[in-house]
Scaffold this active site. Sequence first.
Site, PDB file in Angstrom:
ATOM      1  N   GLU A   1     -15.600  25.079  33.428  1.00 46.59           N
ATOM      2  CA  GLU A   1     -14.921  26.373  33.555  1.00 46.59           C
ATOM      3  C   GLU A   1     -13.797  26.576  32.549  1.00 46.59           C
ATOM      4  OE1 GLU A   1     -15.452  27.086  38.326  1.00 46.59           O
ATOM      5  OE2 GLU A   1     -13.860  25.711  37.723  1.00 46.59           O
TER       6      GLU A   1
HETATM    7  C1  TNX Z   1     -15.761  24.928  41.084  1.00 44.86           C
HETATM    8  S1  TNX Z   1     -17.407  22.622  40.397  1.00 44.86           S
HETATM    9  C2  TNX Z   1     -15.007  23.994  40.390  1.00 44.86           C
HETATM   10  C3  TNX Z   1     -13.769  23.483  40.995  1.00 44.86           C
HETATM   11  C4  TNX Z   1     -13.480  24.130  42.319  1.00 44.86           C
HETATM   12  C5  TNX Z   1     -14.749  24.258  43.109  1.00 44.86           C
HETATM   13  C6  TNX Z   1     -14.556  24.772  44.497  1.00 44.86           C
HETATM   14  C7  TNX Z   1     -16.501  22.600  39.226  1.00 44.86           C
HETATM   15  C8  TNX Z   1     -16.927  21.725  38.157  1.00 44.86           C
HETATM   16  N1  TNX Z   1     -15.414  23.375  39.231  1.00 44.86           N
HETATM   17  O1  TNX Z   1     -12.691  23.666  40.099  1.00 44.86           O
HETATM   18  O2  TNX Z   1     -12.558  23.327  42.997  1.00 44.86           O
HETATM   19  O3  TNX Z   1     -15.624  25.113  42.424  1.00 44.86           O
HETATM   20  O4  TNX Z   1     -15.729  24.704  45.238  1.00 44.86           O
END
Ligand code: TNX
Length: 512
Positions: A328
């Site tokens: 992300e």
């Molecule tokens: C997505 S999964 C994220 C996390 C959040 C999570 C909550 C991922 C690699 N990144 O930063 O905590 O969703 O479900």
Amino acid sequence: MSQPSTTPRPESIGEARTAEPASATPGVIPRPVSLAPSAGFFDLVTTTSIRVEPGTAEAMAIGRYLAEKLKLATGFNLMVLVASGAPPPGAITLATSDADPLLGAEGYLLTVTPAQVTLAAPHPAGLFHAVQTFRQLLPHAIESDSLQPGPWRLPAVSIRDYPRFEWRGAMLDVSRHFFGVQDIQQFIDRIAYYKLNRLHLHLTDDQGWRIAINAWPALTAHGGSTAVGGGPGGFLTQADYAQIVAYAQQRYIVIVPEIDMPGHTNAALASVPDLNCDGVAPELYTGIEVGFSSLCVDKELTYRFVDDVIGELAALTPGPYLHLGGDEAHSTSEAEYRSFVERVQGLVEAHGKQMVGWEEIARADLHPTSIVQHWSSDLAARAVEQGIRVILSPASRAYLDMQYDSATPLGLHWAGTIEVRDAYDWDPAAQVPGIAEEAILGIEAPLWTETLRTLADIDYMAFPRLAAIAELGWSARGGHSWPDFRERLASHGPRLAAMGVPFYRSPQIDWK
Ligand code: TNX
């Protein structure tokens, strides 16, 4: 201790078909590759001894661990002794010599007869897993930490067992809310019971930097001082971290530390102004949005910083892996993201580790030793085309922070709700187009902690779903069956309760 890599074994089609009717199968989770009940019982009594072959310090340590576990509920001070030759009646023997090498790095045989118990494995990790199976054959009260009445009797049985996948993990986010040494150790004990062998610690994120780095003390002094919702936060000293690593090692669990970058870095950016492109530190962050922060990818200082952090963490970590996050990074351009990941890959390798990253890193040029962790898209299939192996953590199946149903008081639901059957009833080899069995290193269940504050919260979200994921990671594909798992899981209710785990009493299970 370093674990030998899993030896490939011929597919055990015959074994997978020796399934007994569910009612005859003791409630062992994960389901063993083969289990043949026989007549009679073994009685664990005060005079039972635990015998270990000469010259095997690790087996001795496992024998002592078993004796300590059994002591709490039984009150027995079982003798653990080094001995060779034919065991006397009433002995429990731990053996690593002459064990079938086809059992691989983690496989074992467990034989219970009315006269004796034998745990045999070519490597100590297998003995440790055999001990977990042994515990599950005893009455559930054995898991209590206070004296229980007994009797302590196991059904006679012959088990041959080894894992389907090399990587069977759980992830704990200690950044959104901080969890310290004791909580992490308790979690390690719980996951070891289900034969998991990796604990991925998500050590840094926007809301908190949780591992002390000597070269950059502001990271924890400032960046560790709060959490989601504005709590006091906290952090692990390097001594704390080393203690966790040692505790995990004794349970044959490899710690996989993650420093998330270039996104998810607000805590670092708030602590060290020079890491920001404009030299201005943002405020600490206590919300739960994602994707807004980024290291300054074209500053040289960024790479000195990353190198220091990775260097200190690599020195503290005996396991071969270092996770650099990479998820992300919505505030980093595509070109910058790729060059950043490729450069950090080199730094990780320069410190003698293999890079692991979330699926987004598949956008970069990766080395074949790097590992990609799938969570929500088909990006990881691109890595497979580059000859790379993948860890599966599909959010809609394996995310332990998703609610069980819309009434679950904790958790999120962006990937849907996940009841126990949803967590169990899928095949890793059929989950992502382009990612077949051979490309799958294993599976891992992440527990993000935006909504979780206490160990009880962790337990409630992780159990019983983590038992389902553990079975997917360990048990042969041919033995996969929801009705059979459902029945065995029911018998784990009293076990988890005896351990003091406040698990979710799913209405899908007829709990015993
Ligand atoms: C997505 S999964 C994220 C996390 C959040 C999570 C909550 C991922 C690699 N990144 O930063 O905590 O969703 O479900």
